[in-house]
Write a protein that holds these residues in place. Structure first.
Motif, mmCIF file in Angstrom:
data_model
loop_
_atom_site.group_PDB
_atom_site.id
_atom_site.type_symbol
_atom_site.label_atom_id
_atom_site.label_comp_id
_atom_site.label_asym_id
_atom_site.label_seq_id
_atom_site.Cartn_x
_atom_site.Cartn_y
_atom_site.Cartn_z
ATOM 1 N N UNK A 39 0.782 -1.231 0.000
ATOM 2 C CA UNK A 39 0.000 0.000 0.000
ATOM 3 C C UNK A 39 0.814 1.282 0.000
ATOM 4 N N UNK A 40 0.195 2.314 0.567
ATOM 5 C CA UNK A 40 0.798 3.643 0.584
ATOM 6 C C UNK A 40 2.129 3.670 1.313
ATOM 7 N N UNK A 41 2.256 2.882 2.374
ATOM 8 C CA UNK A 41 3.501 2.875 3.133
ATOM 9 C C UNK A 41 4.665 2.381 2.268
ATOM 10 N N UNK A 42 4.406 1.380 1.479
ATOM 11 C CA UNK A 42 5.438 0.851 0.566
ATOM 12 C C UNK A 42 5.835 1.909 -0.464
ATOM 13 N N UNK A 43 4.839 2.538 -1.057
ATOM 14 C CA UNK A 43 5.079 3.567 -2.077
ATOM 15 C C UNK A 43 5.803 4.761 -1.460
ATOM 16 N N UNK A 44 5.343 5.215 -0.312
ATOM 17 C CA UNK A 44 5.950 6.382 0.332
ATOM 18 C C UNK A 44 7.379 6.102 0.778
ATOM 19 N N UNK A 45 7.627 4.901 1.280
ATOM 20 C CA UNK A 45 8.988 4.564 1.682
ATOM 21 C C UNK A 45 9.904 4.518 0.464
ATOM 22 N N UNK A 46 9.456 3.911 -0.598
ATOM 23 C CA UNK A 46 10.271 3.857 -1.820
ATOM 24 C C UNK A 46 10.596 5.265 -2.319
ATOM 25 N N UNK A 47 9.658 6.182 -2.190
ATOM 26 C CA UNK A 47 9.885 7.554 -2.629
ATOM 27 C C UNK A 47 10.923 8.271 -1.775
ATOM 28 N N UNK A 71 18.039 1.666 10.780
ATOM 29 C CA UNK A 71 18.446 2.990 11.252
ATOM 30 C C UNK A 71 18.605 3.947 10.072
ATOM 31 N N UNK A 72 19.203 3.461 8.991
ATOM 32 C CA UNK A 72 19.355 4.288 7.790
ATOM 33 C C UNK A 72 18.011 4.543 7.120
ATOM 34 N N UNK A 92 13.245 8.077 5.935
ATOM 35 C CA UNK A 92 11.783 8.113 5.950
ATOM 36 C C UNK A 92 11.206 9.142 6.912
ATOM 37 N N UNK A 93 11.860 9.349 8.031
ATOM 38 C CA UNK A 93 11.335 10.253 9.048
ATOM 39 C C UNK A 93 10.390 9.537 9.996
ATOM 40 N N UNK A 94 10.154 10.132 11.159
ATOM 41 C CA UNK A 94 9.383 9.455 12.208
ATOM 42 C C UNK A 94 7.918 9.192 11.863
ATOM 43 N N UNK A 95 7.279 10.082 11.118
ATOM 44 C CA UNK A 95 5.857 9.885 10.809
ATOM 45 C C UNK A 95 5.637 8.671 9.908
ATOM 46 N N UNK A 151 3.731 5.010 10.661
ATOM 47 C CA UNK A 151 2.717 4.397 9.787
ATOM 48 C C UNK A 151 3.118 2.981 9.397
ATOM 49 N N UNK A 152 4.386 2.785 9.076
ATOM 50 C CA UNK A 152 4.877 1.458 8.715
ATOM 51 C C UNK A 152 4.710 0.499 9.885
ATOM 52 N N UNK A 153 5.054 0.946 11.073
ATOM 53 C CA UNK A 153 4.940 0.084 12.256
ATOM 54 C C UNK A 153 3.495 -0.284 12.554
ATOM 55 N N UNK A 154 2.560 0.612 12.250
ATOM 56 C CA UNK A 154 1.143 0.290 12.441
ATOM 57 C C UNK A 154 0.667 -0.759 11.433
ATOM 58 N N UNK A 155 1.313 -0.834 10.282
ATOM 59 C CA UNK A 155 0.924 -1.811 9.260
ATOM 60 C C UNK A 155 1.497 -3.194 9.560
ATOM 61 N N UNK A 156 2.679 -3.246 10.151
ATOM 62 C CA UNK A 156 3.376 -4.518 10.369
ATOM 63 C C UNK A 156 2.960 -5.174 11.685
ATOM 64 N N UNK A 157 3.132 -6.493 11.791
ATOM 65 C CA UNK A 157 2.855 -7.185 13.059
ATOM 66 C C UNK A 157 3.828 -6.737 14.159
ATOM 67 N N UNK A 158 3.634 -7.241 15.348
ATOM 68 C CA UNK A 158 4.484 -6.866 16.481
ATOM 69 C C UNK A 158 5.938 -7.271 16.243
ATOM 70 N N UNK A 159 6.818 -6.560 16.916
ATOM 71 C CA UNK A 159 8.233 -6.897 16.897
ATOM 72 C C UNK A 159 9.096 -6.014 16.025
ATOM 73 N N UNK A 160 8.522 -5.223 15.164
ATOM 74 C CA UNK A 160 9.319 -4.380 14.272
ATOM 75 C C UNK A 160 9.786 -3.097 14.947
ATOM 76 N N UNK A 161 9.051 -2.601 15.923
ATOM 77 C CA UNK A 161 9.450 -1.350 16.580
ATOM 78 C C UNK A 161 10.850 -1.475 17.164
ATOM 79 N N UNK A 162 11.129 -2.580 17.820
ATOM 80 C CA UNK A 162 12.464 -2.782 18.386
ATOM 81 C C UNK A 162 13.531 -2.833 17.293
ATOM 82 N N UNK A 163 13.203 -3.401 16.156
ATOM 83 C CA UNK A 163 14.148 -3.456 15.049
ATOM 84 C C UNK A 163 14.459 -2.059 14.505
ATOM 85 N N UNK A 164 13.496 -1.148 14.634
ATOM 86 C CA UNK A 164 13.695 0.241 14.223
ATOM 87 C C UNK A 164 14.236 1.097 15.364
#
Length: 147
Positions: free
Chosen positions: A55-63, A112-113, A118-121, A125-138
């Protein structure tokens, strides 16, 4: 050349330069001995993330990413089953043949890169789309809702 229209023309960087800077950030964050090792981590982790985002998160991150990095992300077909953060690391370890500890390190270094681009916002949004456990990875706290 694809550029971000939000950045004034005089501040835009050629695609190759932006990608090289991203690799240097990953190399620094991960304390990798060579640029090639940092690039291996970028390709592995962004490829994995490309299989998880839609979705939008994928497109926005790629941009937001340098063109070469965006191509790695978007070259992947999104998976039909999303992985938790830990399962994501295990999947990457299996694909690369590296240890879980090394793969976890690679993931944190690349994320981290990615977060810097991408910036915090968008990361929120990406973290809200993904299952648990990604926040720590970020590098963020994984907060659970109160029971």
């Amino acid at each position: 050349m694809i550029t971000d229209v939000r950045v004034p023309l005089e501040h835009r960087q050629p695609c190759e330069t932006a990608y090289e800077q991203m690799l240097e950030k990953v190399r620094y964050e991960g304390a990798y001995p060579t640029r090639e090792r940092a690039e291996e981590a970028v390709r592995l982790v962004l490829g994995g993330l490309g299989r998880q985002l839609t979705g939008d998160e994928r497109v926005d991150l790629a941009a937001c990413l340098p063109l070469k990095a965006a191509r790695v992300l978007t070259a992947q077909i999104p998976a039909t089953r999303l992985l938790t953060g830990w399962a994501f690391v295990k999947d990457l370890a299996a694909r690369s043949g590296a240890s879980l500890a090394t793969t976890r390190w690679d993931t944190g270094s690349v994320f981290a890169a990615v977060a810097a681009h991408a910036g915090p916002d968008l990361i929120t949004r990406i973290l809200h789309q993904l299952p648990t456990g990604y926040a720590l990875l970020f590098g963020r706290a994984e907060l659970a809702p109160a029971a």
